[in-house]
Design an enzyme around this catalytic site. Structure first.
Site, PDB file in Angstrom:
ATOM      1  N   GLY A  52      50.993  43.376  47.665  1.00 26.66           N
ATOM      2  CA  GLY A  52      50.841  41.883  47.368  1.00 26.66           C
ATOM      3  C   GLY A  52      50.037  41.675  46.011  1.00 26.66           C
ATOM      4  O   GLY A  52      50.092  40.553  45.651  1.00 26.66           O
ATOM      5  N   GLY A  53      49.220  42.794  45.520  1.00 30.97           N
ATOM      6  CA  GLY A  53      48.454  42.636  44.281  1.00 30.97           C
ATOM      7  C   GLY A  53      47.540  41.578  44.632  1.00 30.97           C
ATOM      8  O   GLY A  53      46.810  41.181  45.480  1.00 30.97           O
ATOM      9  N   THR A  54      47.044  41.053  42.887  1.00 27.61           N
ATOM     10  CA  THR A  54      46.118  40.197  42.771  1.00 27.61           C
ATOM     11  C   THR A  54      46.129  38.948  43.729  1.00 27.61           C
ATOM     12  O   THR A  54      45.363  38.364  44.301  1.00 27.61           O
ATOM     13  CB  THR A  54      45.879  39.814  41.297  1.00 27.61           C
ATOM     14  N   CYS A  55      47.323  38.305  43.501  1.00 24.11           N
ATOM     15  CA  CYS A  55      47.498  36.916  43.905  1.00 24.11           C
ATOM     16  C   CYS A  55      47.144  36.871  45.507  1.00 24.11           C
ATOM     17  O   CYS A  55      46.344  36.061  45.922  1.00 24.11           O
ATOM     18  CB  CYS A  55      48.877  36.417  43.873  1.00 24.11           C
TER      19      CYS A  55
ATOM     20  N   HIS B  10      55.664   4.231  47.215  1.00 24.71           N
ATOM     21  CA  HIS B  10      54.502   3.791  47.308  1.00 24.71           C
ATOM     22  C   HIS B  10      53.933   4.240  48.506  1.00 24.71           C
ATOM     23  O   HIS B  10      54.324   4.142  49.538  1.00 24.71           O
ATOM     24  CB  HIS B  10      54.616   2.354  47.000  1.00 24.71           C
TER      25      HIS B  10
HETATM   26  C1  LIG Z   1      40.404  34.543  41.144  1.00 28.93           C
HETATM   27  C2  LIG Z   1      41.844  34.463  40.905  1.00 28.93           C
HETATM   28  C3  LIG Z   1      42.454  33.410  41.182  1.00 28.93           C
HETATM   29  C4  LIG Z   1      43.824  33.122  40.798  1.00 28.93           C
HETATM   30  N1  LIG Z   1      44.492  31.983  41.300  1.00 28.93           N
HETATM   31  C5  LIG Z   1      46.015  31.852  40.883  1.00 28.93           C
HETATM   32  C6  LIG Z   1      46.333  30.496  41.149  1.00 28.93           C
HETATM   33  O1  LIG Z   1      45.889  29.832  42.074  1.00 28.93           O
HETATM   34  N2  LIG Z   1      47.640  30.430  40.770  1.00 28.93           N
HETATM   35  C7  LIG Z   1      48.265  31.386  39.997  1.00 28.93           C
HETATM   36  O2  LIG Z   1      49.654  31.024  39.718  1.00 28.93           O
HETATM   37  N3  LIG Z   1      47.598  32.783  39.715  1.00 28.93           N
HETATM   38  C8  LIG Z   1      46.280  32.868  40.034  1.00 28.93           C
HETATM   39  N4  LIG Z   1      45.860  33.953  39.679  1.00 28.93           N
HETATM   40  C9  LIG Z   1      46.664  34.830  38.875  1.00 28.93           C
HETATM   41  C10 LIG Z   1      47.638  35.756  39.725  1.00 28.93           C
HETATM   42  O3  LIG Z   1      46.827  36.269  40.697  1.00 28.93           O
HETATM   43  C11 LIG Z   1      48.298  36.589  38.935  1.00 28.93           C
HETATM   44  O4  LIG Z   1      48.901  36.264  37.844  1.00 28.93           O
HETATM   45  C12 LIG Z   1      49.457  37.071  39.520  1.00 28.93           C
HETATM   46  O5  LIG Z   1      48.944  37.921  40.927  1.00 28.93           O
HETATM   47  C13 LIG Z   1      50.463  38.009  39.015  1.00 28.93           C
HETATM   48  O6  LIG Z   1      50.334  39.343  39.072  1.00 28.93           O
HETATM   49  P1  LIG Z   1      51.148  40.636  38.610  1.00 28.93           P
HETATM   50  O7  LIG Z   1      52.387  40.451  39.386  1.00 28.93           O
HETATM   51  O8  LIG Z   1      51.177  40.654  37.395  1.00 28.93           O
HETATM   52  O9  LIG Z   1      50.520  41.783  39.216  1.00 28.93           O
HETATM   53  P2  LIG Z   1      49.295  41.805  40.204  1.00 28.93           P
HETATM   54  O10 LIG Z   1      49.307  40.986  41.304  1.00 28.93           O
HETATM   55  O11 LIG Z   1      48.229  42.000  39.641  1.00 28.93           O
HETATM   56  O12 LIG Z   1      49.709  43.139  41.222  1.00 28.93           O
HETATM   57  C14 LIG Z   1      49.665  44.449  40.335  1.00 28.93           C
HETATM   58  C15 LIG Z   1      49.586  45.579  41.397  1.00 28.93           C
HETATM   59  O13 LIG Z   1      49.989  46.693  40.879  1.00 28.93           O
HETATM   60  C16 LIG Z   1      49.101  47.752  41.502  1.00 28.93           C
HETATM   61  N5  LIG Z   1      48.974  48.818  40.474  1.00 28.93           N
HETATM   62  C17 LIG Z   1      48.337  48.841  39.468  1.00 28.93           C
HETATM   63  N6  LIG Z   1      48.284  49.880  38.784  1.00 28.93           N
HETATM   64  C18 LIG Z   1      49.123  50.617  39.581  1.00 28.93           C
HETATM   65  C19 LIG Z   1      49.402  52.004  39.473  1.00 28.93           C
HETATM   66  N7  LIG Z   1      49.214  52.686  38.134  1.00 28.93           N
HETATM   67  N8  LIG Z   1      50.299  52.709  40.334  1.00 28.93           N
HETATM   68  C20 LIG Z   1      50.367  51.941  41.254  1.00 28.93           C
HETATM   69  N9  LIG Z   1      50.051  50.844  41.735  1.00 28.93           N
HETATM   70  C21 LIG Z   1      49.361  50.088  40.899  1.00 28.93           C
HETATM   71  C22 LIG Z   1      47.829  47.059  41.973  1.00 28.93           C
HETATM   72  O14 LIG Z   1      47.159  47.535  42.749  1.00 28.93           O
HETATM   73  C23 LIG Z   1      48.269  45.633  42.293  1.00 28.93           C
HETATM   74  O15 LIG Z   1      48.543  45.666  43.710  1.00 28.93           O
HETATM   75  C24 LIG Z   1      44.515  34.155  40.125  1.00 28.93           C
HETATM   76  C25 LIG Z   1      44.028  35.302  39.724  1.00 28.93           C
HETATM   77  C26 LIG Z   1      42.629  35.341  40.170  1.00 28.93           C
HETATM   78  C27 LIG Z   1      41.854  36.602  39.641  1.00 28.93           C
END
Ligand SMILES: Cc1cc2nc3c(=O)[nH]c(=O)nc-3n(C[C@H](O)[C@H](O)[C@H](O)COP(=O)(O)OP(=O)(O)OC[C@H]3O[C@@H](n4cnc5c(N)ncnc54)[C@H](O)[C@@H]3O)c2cc1C
Length: 458
Positions: free
Chosen positions: A38-41, A440
């Site tokens: 699920g990554g960062t989000c 409203h």
């Molecule tokens: C504190 C915070 C709050 C946020 N709030 C919001 C919000 O409210 N609304 C919003 O739209 N956005 C928000 N964002 C931004 C949002 O989280 C990111 O824009 C979003 O997650 C998009 O990420 P992505 O798909 O690029 O990859 P990511 O979600 O970053 O996922 C990338 C994945 O790739 C994996 N990975 C990386 N390198 C490798 C590798 N070499 N091999 C295997 N796996 C790897 C990582 O482990 C990760 O799981 C927020 C960010 C932060 C930090």
């Protein structure tokens, strides 16, 4: 060596959805993830922060209960362990949902581990060697750790390590007065910490118009957050059991001492340990993978989606990248990134919903700018809710009558702004929205009203 039709690196906000679509189209797909699904989000971005914002809002409302005639009878306490447990439960449910969904899908093979290119068609994940004619990079980014003098000698937190905090910092110093820093700042102030936000620029969220910056500043300052601007000369040292930060601010003492330090000064792409050179994939000087309008890199058969391409920094931009790539590959479409309209929210309370251009951007683009605006003190719904801080404004092109942008800082601003956003996608002149009948009492009902009161931007 395992042969696939497609390899996806990373399970952020594009990768899993693309895997499901490609697999449903009959392709054999490999997807690699080195950490939590699920990554960062899902794990240390949107989901946990908005879950914590909800706890902070509950604390804030409980303290204000008497304003509504509701007597809670004692001091409001925040149990940080329970706050974190609630957050962890939601994050785990979302993350595990992604993992299980991928693992259970026919045609998808999940590879746990760090992926690196070995050539333009080969990727290594641990001992596994994967090949495919199509490779999609969705590796996201991580918090930037800036070169602040003394930082190597003091403990600090990032948005990732903040997720493990289950106690109340006595005094949280936050380096960075942009979206992430402001959300954490208000949240921890409401939990009960003293909070100081330190920003190098002369104002908070400096990409926004000055009136928006000023209104957000005012809202945070009223809650007792100390905001230090123009902090041009930051350094940190250990001071007792805390951290001292020198500021060189235009206003106030040149040093502030806190118990904990959070760095919220930007993010960098996870492209430095990906073997991109072995594949010949080009990056810009900041490490973002260079892509064209359809997300293709300079190497045929390799695409980059999400934060790692520098063309968006949000969950919805990453998801939109997936939609564009999938539509172009599978539906014969020719969708482009440049067709999308910038939109995002700042999840302070009240939230700021933003779409399209600011007034400053519209002027810079040479537009003749009209603005309709109204303070939330004159929006019935906001007054009735006892949440009348903020304001709303819509930016219009005087010549074409197109809606250029909107900023809604007020209750439900993150939702209400979609009315303007959708009218922009429909390419409707502002007069269409001006004549719409809205419900409203809502914040949105004032959008037609302010479009009837347009004036040249000051
Ligand atoms: C504190 C915070 C709050 C946020 N709030 C919001 C919000 O409210 N609304 C919003 O739209 N956005 C928000 N964002 C931004 C949002 O989280 C990111 O824009 C979003 O997650 C998009 O990420 P992505 O798909 O690029 O990859 P990511 O979600 O970053 O996922 C990338 C994945 O790739 C994996 N990975 C990386 N390198 C490798 C590798 N070499 N091999 C295997 N796996 C790897 C990582 O482990 C990760 O799981 C927020 C960010 C932060 C930090």
């Amino acid at each position: 060596m395992s042969d696939y039709d497609a390899i996806i690196i990373g399970t952020g906000q594009a990768g899993p959805f693309l895997a499901w679509r490609l697999a449903a189209a009959g392709m054999k797909v490999a997807i690699a993830e080195r950490k939590r699904f699920g990554g960062t989000c899902v794990n240390d971005g949107c989901t946990p922060t908005k879950t914590l914002v909800a706890s902070a809002y509950a604390a804030h409302l409980a303290r204000r209960a008497a304003d509504y005639g509701v007597m809670v009878g004692r001091d409001v306490g925040v149990d940080m362990k329970r706050v974190k447990a609630r957050k962890d439960a939601i994050v785990t449910e979302f993350s595990e949902g992604v993992r299980k969904g991928l693992e259970a899908t026919e045609n998808i093979t999940v590879h746990a581990g760090h992926a690196r290119f070995r050539s333009s068609h080969e990727v290594a994940v641990g001992d596994a060697r994967l090949t495919a004619p199509r490779i999609f990079i969705n590796v996201g980014g991580r918090a930037t750790v800036p070169a602040i003098p003394g930082l190597d000698k003091v403990p600090y937190l990032t948005n990732t390590s903040m997720m493990d905090v289950d106690f109340l910092p006595r005094h949280l110093l936050i380096a960075g007065g942009s979206y992430i820093g402001l959300e954490f700042g208000q949240m921890y102030r409401r939990f009960g910490s003293a909070v100081t936000i330190i920003e190098m620029a002369p104002r908070l969220i400096q990409n926004e118009d000055e009136d928006v910056s000023a209104a957000v500043h005012d809202i945070l300052a009223r809650e007792g957050i100390d905001i230090r601007l123009n902090a041009k000369c930051i350094s940190v040292t250990k001071r007792g059991d805390g951290i001292a930060m020198t500021l060189d601010c235009a206003k106030g003492a040149p040093e502030v001492v806190g118990s904990h330090l959070l760095l919220a000064v930007g993010r960098r792409p996870n492209t430095d340990d990906l073997g991109l050179d072995a594949a010949g994939v080009a990056r810009d000087e900041r490490g973002f993978i260079t892509v064209d309008d359809a997300l293709q890199t300079n190497v045929p058969g390799i695409w980059a989606l999400g934060d790692c391409n520098g063309r968006g920094a949000f969950t919805h931009t990453s998801y939109n990248d997936f939609e564009i790539v999938a539509a172009n590959l599978l539906d014969g479409a020719s969708r482009r990134i440049s067709d999308r309209i910038p939109a995002y929210a700042l999840y302070t309370d009240p939230p700021l919903g933003r779409a399209g251009m600011t007034v400053a951007q519209a002027r810079k683009a040479g537009k003749r700018v009209l603005v309709g605006q109204r303070p939330m003190t004159r929006v019935a719904r906001a007054v009735e809710k006892g949440e009348s801080q903020g304001f709303m404004k819509i930016v219009v092109d005087a010549d074409s009558k197109a809606i250029l942008g909107a900023a809604i800082l007020g209750p439900g601003g993150d939702e209400a702004v979609h009315g303007a956003l959708d009218a922009m996608y429909a390419k409707a002149p502002y007069t269409v929205l001006q004549q719409a009948m809205h419900i409203h009492p809502t914040v949105s009902e004032l959008v037609p009203t302010i479009l009837g009161e347009l004036k040249p931007a000051e």
